[in-house]
Design an enzyme around this catalytic site. Structure first.
Site, PDB file in Angstrom:
ATOM      1  N   ALA A  11       0.823  -1.212   0.000  1.00 18.98           N
ATOM      2  CA  ALA A  11       0.000   0.000   0.000  1.00 18.98           C
ATOM      3  C   ALA A  11       0.860   1.265   0.000  1.00 18.98           C
ATOM      4  O   ALA A  11       0.628   2.188  -0.791  1.00 18.98           O
ATOM      5  CB  ALA A  11      -0.936  -0.013   1.198  1.00 18.98           C
ATOM      6  N   GLY A  13       4.401   1.508  -0.403  1.00 18.11           N
ATOM      7  CA  GLY A  13       5.394   1.507  -1.472  1.00 18.11           C
ATOM      8  C   GLY A  13       4.786   1.750  -2.837  1.00 18.11           C
ATOM      9  O   GLY A  13       5.316   2.522  -3.644  1.00 18.11           O
ATOM     10  N   LYS A 173       4.689   9.110  17.175  1.00 17.67           N
ATOM     11  CA  LYS A 173       4.009   8.208  16.239  1.00 17.67           C
ATOM     12  C   LYS A 173       3.887   6.819  16.861  1.00 17.67           C
ATOM     13  O   LYS A 173       2.855   6.149  16.723  1.00 17.67           O
ATOM     14  CB  LYS A 173       4.786   8.151  14.923  1.00 17.67           C
ATOM     15  CG  LYS A 173       4.212   7.169  13.893  1.00 17.67           C
ATOM     16  CD  LYS A 173       2.892   7.628  13.333  1.00 17.67           C
ATOM     17  CE  LYS A 173       2.328   6.647  12.304  1.00 17.67           C
ATOM     18  NZ  LYS A 173       3.200   6.482  11.119  1.00 17.67           N
ATOM     19  N   ASN A 177       0.734   4.238  17.484  1.00 18.79           N
ATOM     20  CA  ASN A 177       0.727   2.883  16.947  1.00 18.79           C
ATOM     21  C   ASN A 177       0.630   1.814  18.029  1.00 18.79           C
ATOM     22  O   ASN A 177      -0.006   0.777  17.829  1.00 18.79           O
ATOM     23  CB  ASN A 177       1.977   2.641  16.107  1.00 18.79           C
ATOM     24  CG  ASN A 177       1.888   3.281  14.735  1.00 18.79           C
ATOM     25  OD1 ASN A 177       0.821   3.675  14.293  1.00 18.79           O
ATOM     26  ND2 ASN A 177       3.016   3.391  14.058  1.00 18.79           N
ATOM     27  N   GLU A 254       3.090  -6.293  13.016  1.00 14.90           N
ATOM     28  CA  GLU A 254       4.355  -5.644  13.369  1.00 14.90           C
ATOM     29  C   GLU A 254       4.433  -5.407  14.880  1.00 14.90           C
ATOM     30  O   GLU A 254       4.915  -4.373  15.332  1.00 14.90           O
ATOM     31  CB  GLU A 254       4.482  -4.322  12.615  1.00 14.90           C
ATOM     32  CG  GLU A 254       4.626  -4.487  11.117  1.00 14.90           C
ATOM     33  CD  GLU A 254       4.836  -3.164  10.411  1.00 14.90           C
ATOM     34  OE1 GLU A 254       5.892  -3.009   9.770  1.00 14.90           O
ATOM     35  OE2 GLU A 254       3.965  -2.290  10.512  1.00 14.90           O
TER      36      GLU A 254
END
Length: 288
Positions: A11, A13, A173, A177, A254
């Site tokens: 998405a 890249g 950030k 996340n 992740e």
């Protein structure tokens, strides 16, 4: 002519490669596992299409001026296979990934001074290879002094800029996340934050990130946990955090770069992060 290689046609890249390829001053190569005929992006302003050169074999890669690694944090080994062919003596590697360990993930593969850590906020979703919905033009933030990299985006609607305090920007950030692990475990969209008990779990996760970020030198005010909960509640109840999206799609998450890292770096400073440690263990045990 700026020669740019983008590793990873997902998405982010794919969106970045398509926008950079709109500029005739750029020669864009897309490094992918499988060949794509084109990139078709549905953007907030309408559809764009790009046909960058696509390379599927790292042995066929040639040196470029700029490399953008836009793979998931756990795919760095796959991305590394492209670097011997792409990296010349003056090539810079921009790492478009979550977390706060951009340089560490490529240490030993390229010199630290060749790496540009980047904070990327480009909401986009891939529906099929080469087909992407870009919900907002978004932003890219890099450390001060990287003006030449920022200039690559001058003719795109993606807002690229520098900051004199990248550490703070990266940890703030991460504070956003890391909260997503609550959605990932509950398998519920952002509306779950309206439950005060769940909201307090989110705050506890973020408080640990704030404490560790401060130890790393980031400016992290006490208000951040409440602000994140407020943003959850102000947004659409069906909003889906990317970690939840990965879980729902059966993809690997992740969690290491979003939550385990808080415990890992916290230990270096003698700061305990039991909420992030416990929730990460639960997520991993449940297949995430």
């Amino acid at each position: 002519m700026a020669r740019i290689a983008v590793i990873g046609p997902g998405a982010i890249g794919g969106t970045v490669a398509a926008w950079l390829a709109q500029d005739p001053a750029h020669d864009v190569t897309l490094c992918a596992r499988t060949r794509l005929a084109a990139l078709e992006i549905e953007t907030p302003g309408g559809a764009i299409r790009a046909t960058p050169r696509v390379v599927t074999d790292p042995a066929a890669a040639e040196p470029v001026d700029w490399v953008i690694a836009a793979v998931k944090t756990y795919d760095c080994a796959a991305a590394a296979a492209w670097l011997p062919g792409l990296m010349g003596p003056e090539t810079r590697l921009a790492v478009f990934q979550n977390g706060v360990e951009h340089r560490e993930r490529f240490r030993g593969l390229v010199p630290d001074e060749a790496v540009i850590p980047a904070i990327v906020d480009i909401p986009a979703e891939r529906s099929a290879p080469g087909r992407i919905l870009q919900r907002r033009y978004g932003t890219v933030v890099v450390p001060a002094g990287e003006d030449a990299f920022v200039a690559l985006f001058a003719n795109t609607p993606i807002e690229a800029s520098t900051t004199t305090d990248f550490v703070t920007a990266a940890w703030r950030k991460l504070a956003i996340n890391c909260a997503g692990i609550v959605n990932g475990i509950a398998l519920q969209p952002n509306g779950l934050a309206h439950d005060e008990g769940v909201a307090e779990v989110i705050r506890a996760v973020v408080r640990e990130c704030v404490a560790v970020g401060r130890a790393e030198g980031a400016a992290m005010p006490d208000s951040i946990p409440d602000e994140i909960v407020a943003n959850y509640r102000a947004g659409p109840r069906d909003g889906v955090h990317s970690l939840l999206a990965d879980r729902l799609a059966g993809r690997r998450t992740e969690v290491d770069a979003r939550n385990v890292v808080i415990d890992r770096i916290g230990r270096r400073h003698g700061i305990d992060a039991p909420m992030n440690r416990a929730l990460a263990a639960l997520l991993i045990a449940s297949g995430g």
